[in-house]
Design a protein around this motif. Structure first.
Motif, PDB file in Angstrom:
ATOM      1  N   TYR A   1       0.864  -1.177   0.000  1.00 34.31           N
ATOM      2  CA  TYR A   1       0.000   0.000   0.000  1.00 34.31           C
ATOM      3  C   TYR A   1       0.898   1.223   0.000  1.00 34.31           C
ATOM      4  O   TYR A   1       1.865   1.294   0.768  1.00 34.31           O
ATOM      5  CB  TYR A   1      -0.901  -0.014   1.240  1.00 34.31           C
ATOM      6  N   ASP A   2       0.611   2.209  -0.833  1.00 33.89           N
ATOM      7  CA  ASP A   2       1.502   3.349  -1.056  1.00 33.89           C
ATOM      8  C   ASP A   2       1.322   4.513  -0.094  1.00 33.89           C
ATOM      9  O   ASP A   2       1.835   5.605  -0.343  1.00 33.89           O
ATOM     10  CB  ASP A   2       1.319   3.864  -2.487  1.00 33.89           C
ATOM     11  N   PHE A   3       0.580   4.320   0.990  1.00 33.40           N
ATOM     12  CA  PHE A   3       0.276   5.430   1.893  1.00 33.40           C
ATOM     13  C   PHE A   3       0.528   5.064   3.348  1.00 33.40           C
ATOM     14  O   PHE A   3       0.371   3.918   3.758  1.00 33.40           O
ATOM     15  CB  PHE A   3      -1.195   5.846   1.746  1.00 33.40           C
ATOM     16  N   TRP A   4       0.895   6.103   4.119  1.00 37.93           N
ATOM     17  CA  TRP A   4       0.910   6.040   5.573  1.00 37.93           C
ATOM     18  C   TRP A   4      -0.432   6.579   6.043  1.00 37.93           C
ATOM     19  O   TRP A   4      -0.968   7.531   5.447  1.00 37.93           O
ATOM     20  CB  TRP A   4       2.040   6.890   6.145  1.00 37.93           C
ATOM     21  N   LEU A   5      -0.963   6.025   7.133  1.00 39.50           N
ATOM     22  CA  LEU A   5      -2.279   6.404   7.647  1.00 39.50           C
ATOM     23  C   LEU A   5      -2.193   6.691   9.141  1.00 39.50           C
ATOM     24  O   LEU A   5      -1.444   6.025   9.864  1.00 39.50           O
ATOM     25  CB  LEU A   5      -3.285   5.270   7.421  1.00 39.50           C
ATOM     26  N   CYS A   6      -2.985   7.658   9.588  1.00 38.33           N
ATOM     27  CA  CYS A   6      -3.044   7.959  11.010  1.00 38.33           C
ATOM     28  C   CYS A   6      -4.428   8.524  11.325  1.00 38.33           C
ATOM     29  O   CYS A   6      -4.836   9.537  10.759  1.00 38.33           O
ATOM     30  CB  CYS A   6      -1.959   8.964  11.384  1.00 38.33           C
ATOM     31  N   ASP A   7      -5.143   7.853  12.220  1.00 41.70           N
ATOM     32  CA  ASP A   7      -6.474   8.303  12.611  1.00 41.70           C
ATOM     33  C   ASP A   7      -6.401   9.265  13.782  1.00 41.70           C
ATOM     34  O   ASP A   7      -5.531   9.154  14.644  1.00 41.70           O
ATOM     35  CB  ASP A   7      -7.347   7.114  13.015  1.00 41.70           C
ATOM     36  N   GLY A   8      -7.357  10.177  13.820  1.00 40.09           N
ATOM     37  CA  GLY A   8      -7.503  11.117  14.920  1.00 40.09           C
ATOM     38  C   GLY A   8      -8.979  11.313  15.209  1.00 40.09           C
ATOM     39  O   GLY A   8      -9.839  10.780  14.499  1.00 40.09           O
ATOM     40  N   THR A   9      -9.265  12.095  16.247  1.00 43.19           N
ATOM     41  CA  THR A   9     -10.639  12.334  16.661  1.00 43.19           C
ATOM     42  C   THR A   9     -10.856  13.827  16.847  1.00 43.19           C
ATOM     43  O   THR A   9     -10.050  14.498  17.492  1.00 43.19           O
ATOM     44  CB  THR A   9     -10.929  11.597  17.989  1.00 43.19           C
ATOM     45  N   ASP A  10     -11.954  14.343  16.274  1.00 47.68           N
ATOM     46  CA  ASP A  10     -12.260  15.766  16.434  1.00 47.68           C
ATOM     47  C   ASP A  10     -12.944  15.999  17.788  1.00 47.68           C
ATOM     48  O   ASP A  10     -13.192  15.050  18.535  1.00 47.68           O
ATOM     49  CB  ASP A  10     -13.044  16.298  15.222  1.00 47.68           C
ATOM     50  N   PRO A  11     -13.245  17.257  18.135  1.00 45.16           N
ATOM     51  CA  PRO A  11     -13.786  17.551  19.466  1.00 45.16           C
ATOM     52  C   PRO A  11     -15.109  16.863  19.798  1.00 45.16           C
ATOM     53  O   PRO A  11     -15.461  16.758  20.975  1.00 45.16           O
ATOM     54  CB  PRO A  11     -13.952  19.076  19.457  1.00 45.16           C
ATOM     55  N   GLU A  12     -15.867  16.409  18.815  1.00 41.71           N
ATOM     56  CA  GLU A  12     -17.124  15.723  19.103  1.00 41.71           C
ATOM     57  C   GLU A  12     -17.028  14.214  18.914  1.00 41.71           C
ATOM     58  O   GLU A  12     -18.024  13.516  18.972  1.00 41.71           O
ATOM     59  CB  GLU A  12     -18.261  16.303  18.252  1.00 41.71           C
ATOM     60  N   GLY A  13     -15.818  13.699  18.692  1.00 41.32           N
ATOM     61  CA  GLY A  13     -15.632  12.266  18.599  1.00 41.32           C
ATOM     62  C   GLY A  13     -15.680  11.696  17.197  1.00 41.32           C
ATOM     63  O   GLY A  13     -15.560  10.486  17.018  1.00 41.32           O
ATOM     64  N   ASN A  14     -15.847  12.536  16.184  1.00 43.79           N
ATOM     65  CA  ASN A  14     -15.819  12.059  14.805  1.00 43.79           C
ATOM     66  C   ASN A  14     -14.391  11.678  14.437  1.00 43.79           C
ATOM     67  O   ASN A  14     -13.443  12.392  14.761  1.00 43.79           O
ATOM     68  CB  ASN A  14     -16.314  13.144  13.839  1.00 43.79           C
ATOM     69  N   VAL A  15     -14.228  10.559  13.746  1.00 46.96           N
ATOM     70  CA  VAL A  15     -12.903  10.076  13.374  1.00 46.96           C
ATOM     71  C   VAL A  15     -12.495  10.665  12.015  1.00 46.96           C
ATOM     72  O   VAL A  15     -13.287  10.697  11.091  1.00 46.96           O
ATOM     73  CB  VAL A  15     -12.879   8.532  13.316  1.00 46.96           C
ATOM     74  N   PHE A  16     -11.264  11.158  11.960  1.00 49.00           N
ATOM     75  CA  PHE A  16     -10.682  11.579  10.696  1.00 49.00           C
ATOM     76  C   PHE A  16      -9.387  10.807  10.503  1.00 49.00           C
ATOM     77  O   PHE A  16      -8.832  10.238  11.445  1.00 49.00           O
ATOM     78  CB  PHE A  16     -10.445  13.102  10.640  1.00 49.00           C
ATOM     79  N   GLN A  17      -8.912  10.773   9.275  1.00 49.91           N
ATOM     80  CA  GLN A  17      -7.660  10.075   8.985  1.00 49.91           C
ATOM     81  C   GLN A  17      -6.760  10.963   8.149  1.00 49.91           C
ATOM     82  O   GLN A  17      -7.229  11.610   7.205  1.00 49.91           O
ATOM     83  CB  GLN A  17      -7.943   8.783   8.225  1.00 49.91           C
ATOM     84  N   LEU A  18      -5.489  10.997   8.517  1.00 50.26           N
ATOM     85  CA  LEU A  18      -4.459  11.609   7.676  1.00 50.26           C
ATOM     86  C   LEU A  18      -3.911  10.509   6.788  1.00 50.26           C
ATOM     87  O   LEU A  18      -3.634   9.393   7.258  1.00 50.26           O
ATOM     88  CB  LEU A  18      -3.339  12.176   8.537  1.00 50.26           C
ATOM     89  N   LYS A  19      -3.744  10.811   5.521  1.00 47.33           N
ATOM     90  CA  LYS A  19      -3.243   9.844   4.541  1.00 47.33           C
ATOM     91  C   LYS A  19      -2.126  10.527   3.773  1.00 47.33           C
ATOM     92  O   LYS A  19      -2.332  11.565   3.159  1.00 47.33           O
ATOM     93  CB  LYS A  19      -4.379   9.450   3.602  1.00 47.33           C
ATOM     94  N   SER A  20      -0.918   9.947   3.838  1.00 51.10           N
ATOM     95  CA  SER A  20       0.250  10.569   3.231  1.00 51.10           C
ATOM     96  C   SER A  20       0.972   9.550   2.353  1.00 51.10           C
ATOM     97  O   SER A  20       1.297   8.445   2.816  1.00 51.10           O
ATOM     98  CB  SER A  20       1.187  11.086   4.325  1.00 51.10           C
ATOM     99  N   ARG A  21       1.239   9.945   1.119  1.00 54.50           N
ATOM    100  CA  ARG A  21       1.922   9.032   0.177  1.00 54.50           C
ATOM    101  C   ARG A  21       3.330   8.732   0.668  1.00 54.50           C
ATOM    102  O   ARG A  21       4.056   9.615   1.125  1.00 54.50           O
ATOM    103  CB  ARG A  21       1.975   9.665  -1.216  1.00 54.50           C
TER     104      ARG A  21
END
Length: 125
Positions: A103-123
């Motif tokens: 897989y060509d990407f690094w991934l890192c999940d985070g959480t916003d102030p209300e608990g919604n999950v976001f992900q950083l995706k970097s080639r």
């Protein structure tokens, strides 16, 4: 029929808080805004935050974090390790960086102030 996804809407407790979080941390631009709604441009798609109806807000504790099955994925053009460190320094809850075989990407999940999950995706370089 041809269908294209143009907007994802999340119902939230505090529109202003989430608007500021995503504008400040992801440089998203506000395209529409009123007291119960904000629309942010995130490139090829828009993200909308709509205030939860008052009849539902009364049933939610102030400290409650929402649990849903949606993840907002942001492809970034910066080093994922330094971006993760910057977010952690802002007290944003971040998980460990991961990837998958072939897989060509690094991934890192985070959480916003209300608990919604976001992900950083970097080639990978």
């Amino acid at each position: 029929m041809k269908a294209t996804l143009g907007t994802i809407i999340l119902y939230v407790r505090n529109v202003e808080l989430l608007k500021n979080f995503y504008v400040d941390n992801f440089n998203l631009k506000v395209t529409e805004e009123d007291p119960i709604w904000v629309l942010l441009n995130a490139g090829a798609i828009n993200i909308g935050f709509h205030k939860i109806g008052e009849q539902f807000l009364k049933e939610i504790d102030e400290d409650y974090k929402f649990d849903n099955n949606t993840k907002l994925v942001f492809e970034i053009d910066l080093d994922i390790e330094s971006t993760r460190s910057e977010f952690i320094s802002k007290n944003i809850l971040m998980r460990e960086i991961k990837t998958f075989e072939n897989y060509d990407f690094w991934l890192c999940d985070g959480t916003d102030p209300e608990g919604n999950v976001f992900q950083l995706k970097s080639r990978k370089q």
